[in-house]
Design a protein around this motif. Sequence first.
Motif, PDB file in Angstrom:
ATOM      1  N   THR A   1       0.838  -1.199   0.000  1.00 20.71           N
ATOM      2  CA  THR A   1       0.000   0.000   0.000  1.00 20.71           C
ATOM      3  C   THR A   1       0.875   1.252   0.000  1.00 20.71           C
ATOM      4  O   THR A   1       1.757   1.403   0.844  1.00 20.71           O
ATOM      5  N   VAL A   2       0.666   2.101  -0.979  1.00 26.05           N
ATOM      6  CA  VAL A   2       1.381   3.370  -1.042  1.00 26.05           C
ATOM      7  C   VAL A   2       0.351   4.494  -1.053  1.00 26.05           C
ATOM      8  O   VAL A   2      -0.519   4.516  -1.915  1.00 26.05           O
ATOM      9  N   PHE A   3       0.455   5.396  -0.082  1.00 25.94           N
ATOM     10  CA  PHE A   3      -0.498   6.514   0.034  1.00 25.94           C
ATOM     11  C   PHE A   3      -1.931   6.008  -0.028  1.00 25.94           C
ATOM     12  O   PHE A   3      -2.783   6.587  -0.699  1.00 25.94           O
ATOM     13  N   GLY A   4      -2.172   4.881   0.641  1.00 24.22           N
ATOM     14  CA  GLY A   4      -3.535   4.368   0.691  1.00 24.22           C
ATOM     15  C   GLY A   4      -3.986   3.616  -0.542  1.00 24.22           C
ATOM     16  O   GLY A   4      -5.094   3.120  -0.611  1.00 24.22           O
ATOM     17  N   VAL A   5      -3.108   3.515  -1.549  1.00 22.41           N
ATOM     18  CA  VAL A   5      -3.468   2.778  -2.759  1.00 22.41           C
ATOM     19  C   VAL A   5      -2.698   1.457  -2.756  1.00 22.41           C
ATOM     20  O   VAL A   5      -1.493   1.438  -2.565  1.00 22.41           O
ATOM     21  N   SER A   6      -3.422   0.354  -2.961  1.00 23.43           N
ATOM     22  CA  SER A   6      -2.771  -0.952  -2.981  1.00 23.43           C
ATOM     23  C   SER A   6      -2.194  -1.223  -4.376  1.00 23.43           C
ATOM     24  O   SER A   6      -2.922  -1.280  -5.360  1.00 23.43           O
ATOM     25  N   VAL A   7      -0.877  -1.357  -4.449  1.00 17.48           N
ATOM     26  CA  VAL A   7      -0.231  -1.584  -5.744  1.00 17.48           C
ATOM     27  C   VAL A   7       0.210  -3.045  -5.821  1.00 17.48           C
ATOM     28  O   VAL A   7       1.052  -3.482  -5.047  1.00 17.48           O
ATOM     29  N   PRO A   8      -0.373  -3.831  -6.751  1.00 19.34           N
ATOM     30  CA  PRO A   8      -0.001  -5.244  -6.838  1.00 19.34           C
ATOM     31  C   PRO A   8       1.471  -5.403  -7.232  1.00 19.34           C
ATOM     32  O   PRO A   8       1.958  -4.693  -8.115  1.00 19.34           O
ATOM     33  N   GLY A   9       2.145  -6.327  -6.560  1.00 22.25           N
ATOM     34  CA  GLY A   9       3.510  -6.670  -6.938  1.00 22.25           C
ATOM     35  C   GLY A   9       4.571  -5.737  -6.414  1.00 22.25           C
ATOM     36  O   GLY A   9       5.762  -6.024  -6.517  1.00 22.25           O
ATOM     37  N   LEU A  10       4.146  -4.614  -5.810  1.00 22.20           N
ATOM     38  CA  LEU A  10       5.142  -3.620  -5.402  1.00 22.20           C
ATOM     39  C   LEU A  10       6.063  -4.150  -4.306  1.00 22.20           C
ATOM     40  O   LEU A  10       7.269  -3.896  -4.315  1.00 22.20           O
ATOM     41  N   ARG A  11       5.491  -4.964  -3.376  1.00 16.01           N
ATOM     42  CA  ARG A  11       6.291  -5.437  -2.252  1.00 16.01           C
ATOM     43  C   ARG A  11       7.455  -6.307  -2.721  1.00 16.01           C
ATOM     44  O   ARG A  11       8.449  -6.458  -2.034  1.00 16.01           O
ATOM     45  N   MET A  12       7.316  -6.904  -3.913  1.00 16.23           N
ATOM     46  CA  MET A  12       8.407  -7.701  -4.459  1.00 16.23           C
ATOM     47  C   MET A  12       9.654  -6.856  -4.680  1.00 16.23           C
ATOM     48  O   MET A  12      10.745  -7.384  -4.797  1.00 16.23           O
ATOM     49  N   PHE A  13       9.451  -5.553  -4.799  1.00 20.11           N
ATOM     50  CA  PHE A  13      10.585  -4.701  -5.156  1.00 20.11           C
ATOM     51  C   PHE A  13      11.003  -3.744  -4.051  1.00 20.11           C
ATOM     52  O   PHE A  13      12.045  -3.110  -4.146  1.00 20.11           O
ATOM     53  N   ILE A  14      10.176  -3.594  -2.988  1.00 13.72           N
ATOM     54  CA  ILE A  14      10.580  -2.674  -1.921  1.00 13.72           C
ATOM     55  C   ILE A  14      11.068  -3.419  -0.692  1.00 13.72           C
ATOM     56  O   ILE A  14      11.761  -2.852   0.127  1.00 13.72           O
ATOM     57  N   GLU A  15      10.720  -4.708  -0.560  1.00 16.08           N
ATOM     58  CA  GLU A  15      11.302  -5.489   0.530  1.00 16.08           C
ATOM     59  C   GLU A  15      12.421  -6.338  -0.043  1.00 16.08           C
ATOM     60  O   GLU A  15      12.554  -6.482  -1.253  1.00 16.08           O
ATOM     61  N   THR A  16      13.241  -6.935   0.857  1.00 18.68           N
ATOM     62  CA  THR A  16      14.351  -7.738   0.335  1.00 18.68           C
ATOM     63  C   THR A  16      14.280  -9.170   0.843  1.00 18.68           C
ATOM     64  O   THR A  16      15.201  -9.937   0.648  1.00 18.68           O
ATOM     65  N   ARG A  17      13.187  -9.554   1.510  1.00 19.96           N
ATOM     66  CA  ARG A  17      13.141 -10.871   2.109  1.00 19.96           C
ATOM     67  C   ARG A  17      12.545 -11.892   1.147  1.00 19.96           C
ATOM     68  O   ARG A  17      11.470 -11.687   0.581  1.00 19.96           O
ATOM     69  N   TRP A  18      13.258 -13.004   0.950  1.00 20.01           N
ATOM     70  CA  TRP A  18      12.700 -14.153   0.239  1.00 20.01           C
ATOM     71  C   TRP A  18      12.698 -15.309   1.215  1.00 20.01           C
ATOM     72  O   TRP A  18      13.748 -15.736   1.694  1.00 20.01           O
ATOM     73  N   ASP A  19      11.527 -15.802   1.560  1.00 20.40           N
ATOM     74  CA  ASP A  19      11.431 -17.026   2.346  1.00 20.40           C
ATOM     75  C   ASP A  19      10.117 -17.701   1.995  1.00 20.40           C
ATOM     76  O   ASP A  19       9.049 -17.164   2.255  1.00 20.40           O
ATOM     77  N   ALA A  20      10.219 -18.871   1.374  1.00 21.28           N
ATOM     78  CA  ALA A  20       9.014 -19.520   0.871  1.00 21.28           C
ATOM     79  C   ALA A  20       8.379 -20.417   1.923  1.00 21.28           C
ATOM     80  O   ALA A  20       7.315 -20.965   1.693  1.00 21.28           O
ATOM     81  N   VAL A  21       9.031 -20.586   3.081  1.00 19.60           N
ATOM     82  CA  VAL A  21       8.542 -21.574   4.033  1.00 19.60           C
ATOM     83  C   VAL A  21       8.068 -20.948   5.342  1.00 19.60           C
ATOM     84  O   VAL A  21       6.938 -21.154   5.763  1.00 19.60           O
ATOM     85  N   SER A  22       8.950 -20.175   6.007  1.00 19.13           N
ATOM     86  CA  SER A  22       8.581 -19.735   7.348  1.00 19.13           C
ATOM     87  C   SER A  22       8.043 -18.308   7.341  1.00 19.13           C
ATOM     88  O   SER A  22       8.351 -17.506   6.465  1.00 19.13           O
ATOM     89  N   ASP A  23       7.245 -18.021   8.363  1.00 17.03           N
ATOM     90  CA  ASP A  23       6.582 -16.721   8.469  1.00 17.03           C
ATOM     91  C   ASP A  23       7.583 -15.600   8.670  1.00 17.03           C
ATOM     92  O   ASP A  23       8.527 -15.774   9.417  1.00 17.03           O
ATOM     93  N   PRO A  24       7.374 -14.439   8.120  1.00 15.22           N
ATOM     94  CA  PRO A  24       6.377 -14.139   7.089  1.00 15.22           C
ATOM     95  C   PRO A  24       6.880 -14.587   5.714  1.00 15.22           C
ATOM     96  O   PRO A  24       8.014 -14.303   5.354  1.00 15.22           O
ATOM     97  N   VAL A  25       6.029 -15.289   4.979  1.00 14.06           N
ATOM     98  CA  VAL A  25       6.419 -15.770   3.643  1.00 14.06           C
ATOM     99  C   VAL A  25       6.482 -14.585   2.688  1.00 14.06           C
ATOM    100  O   VAL A  25       5.508 -13.850   2.546  1.00 14.06           O
ATOM    101  N   ARG A  26       7.644 -14.364   2.113  1.00 11.55           N
ATOM    102  CA  ARG A  26       7.835 -13.236   1.199  1.00 11.55           C
ATOM    103  C   ARG A  26       8.586 -13.700  -0.040  1.00 11.55           C
ATOM    104  O   ARG A  26       9.467 -14.548   0.040  1.00 11.55           O
ATOM    105  N   TYR A  27       8.231 -13.133  -1.178  1.00 13.58           N
ATOM    106  CA  TYR A  27       8.910 -13.480  -2.427  1.00 13.58           C
ATOM    107  C   TYR A  27       9.498 -12.217  -3.044  1.00 13.58           C
ATOM    108  O   TYR A  27       9.052 -11.774  -4.098  1.00 13.58           O
TER     109      TYR A  27
END
Lengths: 377, 406
Positions: free
Chosen positions: A118-144
Amino acid sequence: MASVTESEGTGLGGATRRQIQRVRDFADDTEPAALVTVTVMAIALLAAFVGFLLVSSLTIVPFAVFLLAAGYGWLRHQGPTAQVLTLTMTVSTLLILGLIIVFIFIEAVPVIRYESATVFGVSVPGLRMFIETRWDAVSDPVRYSMVPMIHGTLLVTVIATAVAAPLGVAAALFLSEIAPATVRELVKPGVEILAGIPSIVYGFIGFTVLAPWASDQFDLTGQGTYLFVGVVVGLMALPTVVSVAEDALSSVPESMKSGSLAMGTTDWQTMTSITLPAAFSGVSAAVLLGVGRAIGETMAATVMLRGVPRLTDPLVNVFYGQETLTSLIARNYGEADGLQMDALFAAGVILFITVLVISIGSQYIEWRMRRTLGGEV
Amino acid sequence: MSDDSERVSDRVSRRKFLMTSGLVGAAGLAGCSGQSGGDGGSSGDGGDGGSDDTATPTEAEASGDGGSGNGGSSTSLLTAEGSSTVYPISNKGSSYWNSNAPPSDGEYWGSNSEGSVPGWSEIETDMLLADYFAQQFGFEPTEQRSSPPFPTTVGLSHSGTGCQAVVDGLVDIGNSSGPITAELDWSEEKANNTVVDHVVGRDGQPVVVSNDVIDAGIDQLTGEQVRAIFQGEVGNWSELDGIDYDQEIFVIGRAEGSGTDTAFRLNMLGDADAPMEVDTRQGQNQQVAQLVSQNEGAIAYMALAFTSESVIPIAIDFEGTVYEPSKDAENTIFDSAYPLNRDLHMYTLIEEGNPGGGGTGPREAAFLNMFLTTFGQVVFVEQNNYIPLPTKDIQAEKEKLSDLMA
């Protein structure tokens, strides 16, 4: 390129009108029996394609009709049939490309939704893939996050280009301008053999020889460095660069070089001020082709990298090699399911867009260079 | 002009060279596609997770013939079915059995100038393979290769299906990678009264280290230390209590989300979703073994068959019990109590027709006994990347069959 400039000249409407006119001419010039045959072929193939999209078991029927019609047409009306067949082949190439693009995009949709931010109240699909750096497909929080892989691909590509571009252009210059004919005749095919070595062989040598050596010399924890993956991939891209650049350099007209020499320049001055600028579009295309190969290189990277998606610390630390976009797919496709599988497709989408940009970029550079420098390539 | 003709000759020779390099490439590809083998055992959780309680009618028909007709020394077809994890062991045993190789074979049975089968020194017989194991339980030797005293066949389904099939008398042996109590939701007592549990091997992952770690005097870790290493809480061997070895730890994990990875998280870290912090992840046992052997301070978990003098399994202390890497120790990493292991079962039904009140007829006993020899453990269990039984467990398993010995 040619068709683009044509349509630029007359506008899109004119081009369409001309195409319709061409089809009409074709229909007028062709005898009715042949026209029926090619129409049957076209309709049958279209039906087969629809059947293929619907996963129908009856797809074979229209396809068989197409084969029969094509066989008959080949025997009785070879000219028109050949025209239609070649058109069909071209269309199917484009169609396959289109289907692949649509498929990887559709497959990547779930993970793009999952990674909304969510940026300025607008949900942007796929954005978190590029602003976070965590990849973990198994344990919480699962992030790609794709950031670690983009970072890895970037580092490998930069290092590979730094290896392949100067070496490749220098070797091409030597082969084309300096070396005696016998040396050229021997070395050029040799360089092309280098291109024939399968990438897994490079990867294997890297994994068993280079990586442990680097681990010892630089006192690293374990093996797998972007530096040596980049060097190996650069060496792999080298033959492409040498071969294409040499072709470009040796196609600079002899008259230009002779003219320069007649003005009293040295060989070296001719090379730097005449040959290289004249062949610049070809040479830069060669380097970009090499870069393309470096980005797409999978096997050597998969074998030599660590396979743990995370950023290196600091970001320019090339002595730890985590994962690239291609190696991520190659390493995980067998075990992945659900969102993780979709994330691999997302990596494929990013690769696709990158390669597309590079390909268009190289075309653009070539076009510009040809306009400004006018070398014959 | 002369320049032009030169270019042409260049083209020709270049094409030749390209063809050659193409051939080289093809050869390389052929070599590539030869990989893959050897990993079958590692991803233990294959397709046997299901615990369908009912054998479907088709399965019953397919494996029904010859099942449960085992009164006396019947020589009808011995049938087995169940877990995909046990299948490689069971099926390889069945293939060997059915071929009934002569002792002169050398590769599959017996010994000749080119070599002998593992554990041959304990057998040293002049009988054929199936003849030798069958005659111990009162069967007549056929003395004919490809013609065992009774034939065997192994079907592939799920652990739960295999358990149900043996209970329903559809097959003689039910293969299962989980205990029948869990697969069919039975009480311990009901299981003991209905079936006999034969453990033929184990599926598991010993923890291995590189030989410089062993040289530094580290041959034992606690479960807690292993957990801390794989969760990234320690980065150097010297940070562990009682260890004086200043070397960064190179932690090797398995492909994220694979069966092996999940099993390790569950059994060692306590939860299938437990976080892990490793330096590298590899898909195959071979790659793990290679990495451990060529890097210092490395630790990993992998199938036992890939250990060597530079990839060494270590003892692990779980809550006061030390599991040693030696097969003959009191508690070993080959035990079922070792948290990274699970038993691979072959269940047989307790029937009135079976002599001695035991649960197993002579056909089942003869076949199962084959797995309880050094030959069987090495060829059928270890070569399939599973963990062979320690000496004491083999003795206990043999005990279950001893009543039927002729």
